[in-house]
Design a protein around this motif. Sequence first.
Motif, mmCIF file in Angstrom:
data_model
loop_
_atom_site.group_PDB
_atom_site.id
_atom_site.type_symbol
_atom_site.label_atom_id
_atom_site.label_comp_id
_atom_site.label_asym_id
_atom_site.label_seq_id
_atom_site.Cartn_x
_atom_site.Cartn_y
_atom_site.Cartn_z
ATOM 1 N N LEU A 48 131.095 -66.842 6.404
ATOM 2 C CA LEU A 48 131.959 -65.853 6.714
ATOM 3 C C LEU A 48 133.852 -66.404 6.530
ATOM 4 C CD1 LEU A 48 130.603 -62.805 8.869
ATOM 5 C CD2 LEU A 48 130.796 -62.203 6.124
ATOM 6 N N SER A 49 133.644 -67.691 7.342
ATOM 7 C CA SER A 49 134.389 -68.478 7.880
ATOM 8 C C SER A 49 135.410 -68.813 6.165
ATOM 9 C CB SER A 49 134.292 -68.774 8.040
ATOM 10 O OG SER A 49 133.480 -70.537 7.894
ATOM 11 N N LYS A 50 134.650 -68.250 4.945
ATOM 12 C CA LYS A 50 135.258 -68.828 3.692
ATOM 13 C C LYS A 50 136.234 -67.960 3.581
ATOM 14 C CE LYS A 50 130.404 -71.007 2.100
ATOM 15 N NZ LYS A 50 129.454 -71.249 1.145
ATOM 16 N N LYS A 51 136.124 -67.266 3.942
ATOM 17 C CA LYS A 51 137.266 -66.148 3.488
ATOM 18 C C LYS A 51 137.804 -65.292 4.853
ATOM 19 C CE LYS A 51 135.206 -63.652 -0.492
ATOM 20 N NZ LYS A 51 136.484 -63.231 -1.644
ATOM 21 N N TYR A 52 137.827 -66.002 6.021
ATOM 22 C CA TYR A 52 137.830 -64.853 7.590
ATOM 23 C C TYR A 52 138.704 -66.162 7.918
ATOM 24 C CZ TYR A 52 136.273 -60.627 4.792
ATOM 25 O OH TYR A 52 136.516 -59.803 3.811
ATOM 26 N N CYS A 53 138.867 -66.066 9.333
ATOM 27 C CA CYS A 53 139.089 -66.562 10.720
ATOM 28 C C CYS A 53 138.534 -65.236 11.176
ATOM 29 C CB CYS A 53 140.657 -66.594 11.303
ATOM 30 S SG CYS A 53 140.213 -67.282 12.664
ATOM 31 N N VAL A 54 137.171 -66.439 11.300
ATOM 32 C CA VAL A 54 135.717 -65.841 11.933
ATOM 33 C C VAL A 54 135.760 -66.281 13.593
ATOM 34 C CG1 VAL A 54 132.871 -65.077 11.547
ATOM 35 C CG2 VAL A 54 134.666 -66.015 10.056
ATOM 36 N N ILE A 55 135.663 -65.927 14.487
ATOM 37 C CA ILE A 55 135.365 -65.737 16.176
ATOM 38 C C ILE A 55 134.579 -64.664 16.215
ATOM 39 C CG2 ILE A 55 136.548 -66.149 17.817
ATOM 40 C CD1 ILE A 55 139.281 -64.077 15.290
ATOM 41 N N ALA A 56 133.643 -65.822 16.548
ATOM 42 C CA ALA A 56 131.837 -65.293 18.043
ATOM 43 C C ALA A 56 132.030 -65.830 19.208
ATOM 44 C CB ALA A 56 130.824 -65.914 17.353
ATOM 45 N N MET A 57 131.974 -65.023 20.269
ATOM 46 C CA MET A 57 132.047 -64.805 21.621
ATOM 47 C C MET A 57 130.883 -65.259 22.357
ATOM 48 S SD MET A 57 134.207 -61.438 22.477
ATOM 49 C CE MET A 57 134.859 -62.472 24.963
ATOM 50 N N ASP A 58 130.574 -65.670 23.911
ATOM 51 C CA ASP A 58 129.704 -65.175 24.941
ATOM 52 C C ASP A 58 130.210 -64.381 25.333
ATOM 53 O OD1 ASP A 58 128.405 -67.446 23.607
ATOM 54 O OD2 ASP A 58 127.976 -68.588 24.668
ATOM 55 N N LEU A 84 140.559 -62.269 25.152
ATOM 56 C CA LEU A 84 140.246 -62.986 24.269
ATOM 57 C C LEU A 84 141.582 -62.870 23.040
ATOM 58 C CD1 LEU A 84 139.183 -65.925 22.910
ATOM 59 C CD2 LEU A 84 137.305 -64.038 21.976
ATOM 60 N N LEU A 85 141.741 -62.018 21.924
ATOM 61 C CA LEU A 85 142.586 -61.629 20.932
ATOM 62 C C LEU A 85 143.739 -61.750 21.656
ATOM 63 C CD1 LEU A 85 141.354 -58.037 19.853
ATOM 64 C CD2 LEU A 85 140.515 -60.628 18.834
ATOM 65 N N ASP A 86 144.434 -61.667 22.786
ATOM 66 C CA ASP A 86 145.524 -62.054 22.748
ATOM 67 C C ASP A 86 145.802 -63.453 23.497
ATOM 68 O OD1 ASP A 86 146.187 -59.345 23.184
ATOM 69 O OD2 ASP A 86 145.932 -59.327 25.678
ATOM 70 N N GLU A 87 144.864 -64.392 23.581
ATOM 71 C CA GLU A 87 144.540 -65.475 24.098
ATOM 72 C C GLU A 87 144.844 -66.314 22.039
ATOM 73 O OE1 GLU A 87 144.402 -69.540 25.547
ATOM 74 O OE2 GLU A 87 144.825 -68.060 26.283
ATOM 75 N N LEU A 88 144.438 -65.980 21.452
ATOM 76 C CA LEU A 88 144.036 -66.116 19.979
ATOM 77 C C LEU A 88 145.177 -66.208 19.271
ATOM 78 C CD1 LEU A 88 140.353 -66.932 19.237
ATOM 79 C CD2 LEU A 88 141.855 -68.228 20.320
ATOM 80 N N GLY A 89 146.419 -64.768 20.212
ATOM 81 C CA GLY A 89 147.580 -64.603 19.792
ATOM 82 C C GLY A 89 146.887 -63.157 17.758
ATOM 83 N N ILE A 90 145.806 -62.683 18.066
ATOM 84 C CA ILE A 90 145.685 -61.796 17.614
ATOM 85 C C ILE A 90 146.001 -60.742 17.659
ATOM 86 C CG2 ILE A 90 143.795 -60.495 15.831
ATOM 87 C CD1 ILE A 90 142.432 -64.024 16.292
ATOM 88 N N ALA A 91 146.809 -60.267 17.349
ATOM 89 C CA ALA A 91 147.510 -58.388 17.125
ATOM 90 C C ALA A 91 146.420 -57.603 16.859
ATOM 91 C CB ALA A 91 149.076 -57.937 16.707
ATOM 92 N N LYS A 92 145.685 -57.634 16.006
ATOM 93 C CA LYS A 92 144.528 -56.702 15.229
ATOM 94 C C LYS A 92 143.644 -57.634 14.442
ATOM 95 C CE LYS A 92 144.983 -52.401 12.866
ATOM 96 N NZ LYS A 92 145.719 -51.275 12.307
ATOM 97 N N THR A 93 142.330 -57.033 14.628
ATOM 98 C CA THR A 93 141.655 -57.771 14.047
ATOM 99 C C THR A 93 140.223 -56.679 13.535
ATOM 100 O OG1 THR A 93 139.071 -59.257 14.844
ATOM 101 C CG2 THR A 93 139.800 -57.940 15.829
#
Length: 276
Positions: A48-58, A84-93
Amino acid sequence: MNKPIKRAFLDTEDGQILYRIGGEGEPLLLLHMNPRSSDEYRELMPILSKKYCVIAMDLMGFGDSDKPPRLYSVADYAKTVIALLDELGIAKTNILGNHTGAFVSGEVAAAYPERVNKLILCNVAGFGEAGKADLMRRFQKGFVIQEDGSHLMERWLARSSYVGSADLNHRWVLDDLKCFGYPLYAVWAVGNYCMEAAERFTAIKCPTLIFWGIDDVEEFERLGLALAKDRYFLSQAIPHSQVVELPGGTICMMNQMPEEIAKIVIQFLENAGVQI
């Protein structure tokens, strides 16, 4: 060249959360089942990281994240997603959640609709009263360290008939052991949340894909946790959703069928029409 999948930690008031991140482009957050960790997506993330910024959390209490100082609710887990989204500066995912991760994903979409673009809910079980009671019993029992070490072989044998390989079983057991000596946090959270989920999920308005592995659903029924037919509460609660049922999809399907799952996920996210 794709950025490699890296690991990092987020500091919160309740402890540190480990997350993995890789790739570039539109964000896609992956939330794991109980009692696994972001390792559940080790095979899927590079695809998936070939197309997206992929994040997975524990999730807190699992994997290499800290044990929370109190019992977390599903709403608490959803708040850590937003942190986590706030930390990464991601407004919408976009979000994909499996089992426990799907309940958390659904709560994020219901409580913070402005933060979710598209939602993928995988293997959400329709727990009845009996299933909920069994979940709570499992929470009360937890994972107990035995003096003779018998818990080690017990965990190895728990899934060996369907996990597919000794290497994958080893990874699952490692995740299991990181939960030993502590309550099964997410079991308690889901046990309390599942009876209200049908109503709560009616608040989900974003484009949603409901994704079931048929072997997974049937295994839950064999275990007496949830009737296969009761899963349809989810598509009734989210009538605008698309539904995909994957024959042969087991509880381990994120590890066993990453190419097939990635194809379905990408088709949905790119509005190409989901086909299997």
